[in-house]
Scaffold this active site. Structure first.
Site, PDB file in Angstrom:
ATOM      1  N   GLY A  11     -11.193  -3.430   3.265  1.00  0.00           N
ATOM      2  CA  GLY A  11     -10.912  -3.927   1.918  1.00  0.00           C
ATOM      3  C   GLY A  11     -10.400  -5.350   2.010  1.00  0.00           C
ATOM      4  N   GLY A  13      -9.606  -7.165  -0.893  1.00  0.00           N
ATOM      5  CA  GLY A  13      -9.120  -7.502  -2.229  1.00  0.00           C
ATOM      6  C   GLY A  13      -7.718  -8.072  -2.117  1.00  0.00           C
ATOM      7  N   GLY A  14      -6.908  -7.832  -3.165  1.00  0.00           N
ATOM      8  CA  GLY A  14      -5.556  -8.399  -3.190  1.00  0.00           C
ATOM      9  C   GLY A  14      -4.764  -8.054  -1.948  1.00  0.00           C
ATOM     10  N   LEU A  15      -4.750  -6.772  -1.578  1.00  0.00           N
ATOM     11  CA  LEU A  15      -3.933  -6.371  -0.419  1.00  0.00           C
ATOM     12  C   LEU A  15      -4.570  -6.792   0.896  1.00  0.00           C
ATOM     13  CD1 LEU A  15      -2.569  -2.841  -1.356  1.00  0.00           C
ATOM     14  CD2 LEU A  15      -1.511  -5.067  -1.670  1.00  0.00           C
ATOM     15  N   LYS A 120      -1.709   6.456  -3.146  1.00  0.00           N
ATOM     16  CA  LYS A 120      -0.691   6.686  -4.166  1.00  0.00           C
ATOM     17  C   LYS A 120      -0.676   8.103  -4.746  1.00  0.00           C
ATOM     18  CE  LYS A 120      -1.468   2.865  -6.660  1.00  0.00           C
ATOM     19  NZ  LYS A 120      -1.236   1.620  -7.421  1.00  0.00           N
ATOM     20  N   ALA A 186      -8.526  -2.685  -8.016  1.00  0.00           N
ATOM     21  CA  ALA A 186      -8.357  -1.251  -7.739  1.00  0.00           C
ATOM     22  C   ALA A 186      -6.968  -0.790  -8.184  1.00  0.00           C
ATOM     23  CB  ALA A 186      -8.556  -0.961  -6.258  1.00  0.00           C
ATOM     24  N   THR A 187      -5.952  -1.596  -7.884  1.00  0.00           N
ATOM     25  CA  THR A 187      -4.583  -1.235  -8.266  1.00  0.00           C
ATOM     26  C   THR A 187      -4.506  -1.034  -9.783  1.00  0.00           C
ATOM     27  OG1 THR A 187      -3.753  -2.510  -6.399  1.00  0.00           O
ATOM     28  CG2 THR A 187      -2.172  -2.011  -8.131  1.00  0.00           C
ATOM     29  N   GLU A 190      -6.471   2.046 -10.929  1.00  0.00           N
ATOM     30  CA  GLU A 190      -5.761   3.280 -10.561  1.00  0.00           C
ATOM     31  C   GLU A 190      -4.516   3.465 -11.426  1.00  0.00           C
ATOM     32  OE1 GLU A 190      -5.379   3.942  -6.263  1.00  0.00           O
ATOM     33  OE2 GLU A 190      -7.218   2.786  -5.995  1.00  0.00           O
ATOM     34  N   HIS A 194      -3.331   6.545 -14.872  1.00  0.00           N
ATOM     35  CA  HIS A 194      -2.085   7.283 -15.125  1.00  0.00           C
ATOM     36  C   HIS A 194      -1.678   7.250 -16.593  1.00  0.00           C
ATOM     37  CE1 HIS A 194      -0.787   8.150 -10.991  1.00  0.00           C
ATOM     38  NE2 HIS A 194      -1.310   6.990 -10.666  1.00  0.00           N
TER      39      HIS A 194
END
Ligand code: NAD
Length: 328
Positions: A11, A13-15, A120, A186-187, A190, A194
């Site tokens: 991945g 992306g951001g992370l 998570k 994605a964060t 996701e 919720h």
């Protein structure tokens, strides 16, 4: 621990990109491989974090000098996995069994090494724990839930619990600010899953435009309560709580402002041996952003996973079961 730890991040992306920047500041680790949906890059001497971070959102690491555009980039990382000591999985977990299936592929290829994730959801982590036996069989060590929550804050709850003979509840309330939702797609998806009325599948099916329309309606803010977060499962596993419903997680995400909308706290309330009710509170510094609080612990736990592996402890464990190491 002998030698420099050769890390791959799945991945970009951001992370994944932040992981490249953080490893660039470490002497004990080097980032040798990275992949995204469209390609991968591999350089045994270590990838250039600035080059990775200069890729525009929507671009691919496959376009780096040492990269290649390819459909199954994870397959390519598996192909070179003999050259990798540890893997940080920074992929979207959409659908809910996505990472589970990625790890299964490494097991089938008999990868002998270490993994961490920043998973998570409780239901996704329950699935992950089913891989314990298979990972043991191939001599791999995996620590799950190594981000901020679950991760840093959950591990802090284990320490906090030591002052009490009975734990009444653990409450995590997080604040995250990012200047642009597209840096952490994605964060955000996701998190949307919720919200009341949403599921993992409906969040996955949203187009980028639909995400933007939803965020327009809330002025870029997402406030989440009673999240299905695996902090509950991880704290139950190590007997901090005797029942998962004693752990509550929620928070506020600002997708238009890098400043945290609220401070992130973990509050554990319990009763001491002499009958006093009290709370320990762990507060993250407001200047520390999501990437610092997720990738830092993930790399600390990756070093711990390597240590465990070297001591022939294989299988899948939770971030509450071991202390993270510090990576110099
Ligand atoms: P992102 O959307 O910014 O990046 C995801 C990356 O994965 C992209 O580079 C994408 O191209 C790549 N990817 C997607 N499908 C792929 C495939 N099939 N093969 C190869 N690469 C693929 O994601 P992010 O915002 O950086 O988040 C990553 C994960 O970290 C998410 O699951 C998120 O929930 C989790 N997270 C955890 C915490 C925590 O505290 N535990 C905090 C933040 C994020």
């Amino acid at each position: 621990m002998a030698g420099i730890i050769r890390v791959a991040v799945l991945g970009a992306g951001g992370l994944g990109r932040s992981c490249a920047s953080i490893i660039a500041k470490k002497k004990q680790m080097k980032l040798v491989a990275i992949c995204d949906k469209q390609g991968y890059a591999y350089l045994p001497d270590g990838l250039d974090a600035d080059a990775i971070n200069s890729i525009k959102i929507g671009g691919t690491v496959g376009d780096l000098d040492c990269g290649q555009r390819i459909n199954d980039s994870i397959g390519e990382i598996i192909r070179i996995s003999n050259e990798i000591d540890g893997i940080f999985i920074a992929l979207p977990n959409l659908p809910n069994d996505f990472m589970f299936n990625v790890v299964k592929r490494f097991i089938i290829a008999e990868y002998k090494g270490c993994f961490v994730d920043a998973l998570k959801r409780t239901s996704a982590m329950e699935m992950m724990f089913r891989l314990h036996g298979d990972l043991r069989q191939v001599n791999s060590t995996y620590i799950t839930g190594c981000g901020a929550t679950p991760g840093l804050l959950t591990a802090a709850a284990v320490i906090a619990a030591q002052s009490f003979v009975e734990i009444e509840n653990v409450n995590i309330w997080w604040g995250v600010g990012i200047s642009n939702w597209a840096e952490y797609k994605a964060t955000i998806r996701e998190d949307i899953a919720h919200l009341p009325g949403w599921t993992v599948d409906t969040a996955l099916s949203m187009s980028d435009k639909e995400v933007e329309e939803l965020l327009d309606k809330t002025n870029g803010l997402l406030e989440l309560h009673e999240m299905e977060h695996a902090d509950d499962l991880l704290l139950e596993r190590v007997s901090v709580v005797d029942s998962r419903d004693k752990v509550t997680v929620g928070g506020i995400m600002d997708t238009r402002n890098a400043k945290k909308p609220v401070s992130t706290t973990m509050t554990l309330t319990g009763i001491t041996f002499d009958g006093k009710r009290s709370s320990h509170k762990f507060i993250l510094g407001d200047e520390t952003n999501m990437a610092a609080n997720v990738v830092g612990p993930a790399l600390g736990y990756l070093k711990r996973a390597l240590w465990l592996n070297q001591h022939q402890i294989y299988g899948l464990y939770g971030s509450t079961e071991f202390m993270p190491c510090v990576v110099n």
